[in-house]
Design an enzyme around this catalytic site. Structure first.
Site, short mmCIF file in Angstrom:
data_model
loop_
_atom_site.label_atom_id
_atom_site.label_comp_id
_atom_site.label_asym_id
_atom_site.label_seq_id
_atom_site.Cartn_x
_atom_site.Cartn_y
_atom_site.Cartn_z
N GLU A 37 13.11 30.60 12.06
CA GLU A 37 13.59 29.52 12.91
C GLU A 37 14.56 29.94 14.14
OE1 GLU A 37 12.19 26.80 12.07
OE2 GLU A 37 12.52 26.32 10.12
N HIS A 91 17.02 33.43 3.62
CA HIS A 91 15.82 33.52 3.64
C HIS A 91 15.75 33.05 1.44
CE1 HIS A 91 11.70 32.98 3.41
NE2 HIS A 91 11.15 32.68 4.34
N1 COA Z 1 24.74 30.12 5.86
C1 COA Z 1 25.91 31.11 5.33
N2 COA Z 1 25.35 31.39 3.79
C2 COA Z 1 24.72 30.67 3.61
C3 COA Z 1 23.02 31.38 4.12
C4 COA Z 1 23.65 30.73 5.47
N3 COA Z 1 22.40 30.59 6.48
N4 COA Z 1 22.07 31.20 3.32
C5 COA Z 1 22.39 31.55 2.34
N5 COA Z 1 23.85 31.63 2.43
C6 COA Z 1 24.82 31.45 0.87
C7 COA Z 1 25.15 30.81 0.44
O1 COA Z 1 25.77 29.55 0.54
C8 COA Z 1 24.91 31.89 -1.32
O2 COA Z 1 26.74 31.79 -1.64
P1 COA Z 1 27.27 30.85 -3.27
O3 COA Z 1 26.17 32.23 -4.02
O4 COA Z 1 28.86 31.89 -1.97
O5 COA Z 1 26.93 29.64 -3.17
C9 COA Z 1 24.50 32.79 -1.17
O6 COA Z 1 23.82 32.98 -0.02
C10 COA Z 1 23.19 32.77 -2.23
O7 COA Z 1 22.40 31.46 -1.13
P2 COA Z 1 21.01 31.20 -1.74
O8 COA Z 1 21.41 29.18 -1.57
O9 COA Z 1 20.62 31.34 -3.08
O10 COA Z 1 19.88 31.48 -1.40
P3 COA Z 1 18.02 30.53 -1.45
O11 COA Z 1 17.71 31.34 -1.24
O12 COA Z 1 18.27 29.21 -2.08
O13 COA Z 1 18.56 30.44 0.06
C11 COA Z 1 18.04 29.25 2.26
C12 COA Z 1 17.04 30.48 1.59
C13 COA Z 1 16.86 29.66 3.41
C14 COA Z 1 17.38 27.91 1.85
C15 COA Z 1 19.71 29.62 3.10
O14 COA Z 1 19.81 30.85 3.41
C16 COA Z 1 19.55 28.64 3.68
O15 COA Z 1 20.41 27.31 3.90
N6 COA Z 1 19.98 29.05 5.21
C17 COA Z 1 20.18 28.43 6.41
C18 COA Z 1 19.12 26.79 6.62
C19 COA Z 1 17.71 27.76 7.09
O16 COA Z 1 17.82 28.92 8.47
N7 COA Z 1 16.90 27.22 7.38
C20 COA Z 1 15.30 28.08 7.25
C21 COA Z 1 14.49 28.72 6.63
S1 COA Z 1 12.77 29.87 6.90
#
Ligand code: COA
Length: 365
Positions: free
Chosen positions: A310, A247
């Site tokens: 989710e 998140h």
């Molecule tokens: N699975 C695998 N790796 C994940 C991940 C996940 N669900 N969520 C974050 N990461 C990893 C990223 O790949 C990143 O790695 P890197 O630095 O090696 O590229 C690192 O963790 C940091 O992630 P980041 O993209 O900066 O986090 P964010 O704050 O932008 O992402 C979300 C938040 C929700 C977009 C992300 O956690 C995600 O894509 N989750 C899955 C989708 C989801 O469940 N969405 C519903 C949200 S309520």
């Protein structure tokens, strides 16, 4: 000029009275009420009254909101023949965006009235999209119960209570992407329906509201919890994200995951011995969550990647018979109340949201 903040992390763009999210402590308050105190205790009608109207309504107030939700369902049902090909779209969120755009703020009023009407409208467009032959609404039924009935799902009190708990849990959540989209549109002086339509578009994306369907696909693919670690490792090795985990704000487990898990437990207790399939699904989900947490913890020790809302949304909505293609639209059927409340708040702020960008291209020769 300052460095750009890709993704606007930590940037405060509004003062709000609506909800408070503390990502370090794992707290969510709606108008000062912790979400875990509301979900399972009050229904969606009361939560909508609290968020949009400013205080928990009394029994008469709840009845009024119930009647408005029913009127929203009827408005949408009567409008269905005029929605043209909106309901034929392959994606429920496309149908929702096109369907909502058929309404006009002038027919929806304002405040609690417009929020409740739109919540009824969104739920009904979703049900019509999913069933392709929508049953007429029954205004004598509470909103959650009638929605399940219109979907052709089991519409008992226990299913309605579980759906209500879900809708209360997701009604608002700080400055998330769809809420921000609605507020940006409102800040230009545009109308409520335009703000809601923009928010639906933002919610469609898998990084925001589109994760719970893929969470179920993941549970299906894993099948039994002993296979979770191997399957998840394969996904991570292939560079794919684990849906329902991580998140932007929470550095601990999303508090809404626990609220929904408890709602599922209540539902299962109510089902008794007949709830075997739902119990097995919850057991599998818990096993997958543990394995995902373990693997993500090893991969990203610097960043706590735990279950988000989710993850258990998927299990709960499946348990009460909502088809997975309708999960994001079912989320929207509650969050639309949050969008309306934020549009009203943004209008009061009366300030155009207009951030800056930093030009990094070539200079003129
Ligand atoms: N699975 C695998 N790796 C994940 C991940 C996940 N669900 N969520 C974050 N990461 C990893 C990223 O790949 C990143 O790695 P890197 O630095 O090696 O590229 C690192 O963790 C940091 O992630 P980041 O993209 O900066 O986090 P964010 O704050 O932008 O992402 C979300 C938040 C929700 C977009 C992300 O956690 C995600 O894509 N989750 C899955 C989708 C989801 O469940 N969405 C519903 C949200 S309520």
């Amino acid at each position: 000029m300052e460095r750009s903040t890709n993704g606007l992390e930590g940037v405060v763009v509004a003062d709000t009275l609506l909800s408070h999210v503390d990502g370090e402590r794992g707290e969510l308050w709606l108008r000062g009420e912790p979400v875990e105190r509301l979900a399972g205790r009050v229904g969606f009608e009361a939560a909508l009254g609290l968020l949009v109207g400013g205080a928990l309504p009394d029994a008469a107030g709840v009845e009024q909101i119930r009647a408005l939700l029913a009127r929203g369902r009827s408005l949408a049902f009567e409008r269905l023949p005029r929605l043209g090909d909106a309901l034929d779209r392959g994606d429920a969120m496309d149908a929702l965006r096109a369907g909502v755009a058929h309404f006009d703020e002038r027919e929806l009023g304002c405040g609690v009235e417009s929020a409740a009407l739109l919540a009824g409208i969104v739920a009904t467009i979703g049900a019509a999209w999913a069933t392709k032959a929508c049953r007429a609404p029954d205004p004598s039924l509470p909103h959650a119960r009638d929605h399940l009935r219109m979907l052709g799902a089991r519409a008992g009190e226990d299913e309605a209570a579980a759906l209500d708990a879900y809708w209360v849990t997701v009604i608002d959540h700080g400055m998330n992407a769809s809420t921000f989209a609605a507020r940006v549109v409102a800040s230009t002086g545009s109308d409520l329906v335009s703000g809601v339509t923009a928010a639906v578009g933002a919610l469609k994306g898998p990084l925001h509201g589109g994760a719970p369907g893929p969470v179920l696909d993941m549970l299906d693919a894993i099948g039994e919890k002993e296979r979770a670690e191997g399957w998840l490792s394969g996904e991570l090795a292939a560079g794919r994200r684990i849906m329902g985990m991580g998140h932007r704000i929470y550095r601990v487990r999303d508090p809404r995951a626990a609220v929904l898990e408890r709602a599922l437990e209540r539902y299962q207790r109510a089902l008794g011995p007949g709830g075997g399939a739902a119990a097995a699904r919850l057991e599998l989900a818990r096993g997958v969550e543990r394995a995902a947490e373990h693997l993500l913890g090893a991969r990203h020790p610097e960043r706590s990647l735990r279950a988000n809302v989710e993850f258990y949304t998927a299990v709960l909505l499946e348990a009460v018979g909502v088809p997975r293609e309708l999960f994001s639209a079912t989320f929207a059927a509650s969050r639309v109340a949050g969008w309306c409340a934020h549009v009203a708040e943004q209008r009061e702020a009366a300030r155009l949201i207009r951030p800056a960008s930093r030009y990094v291209g070539p200079k003129p020769l």
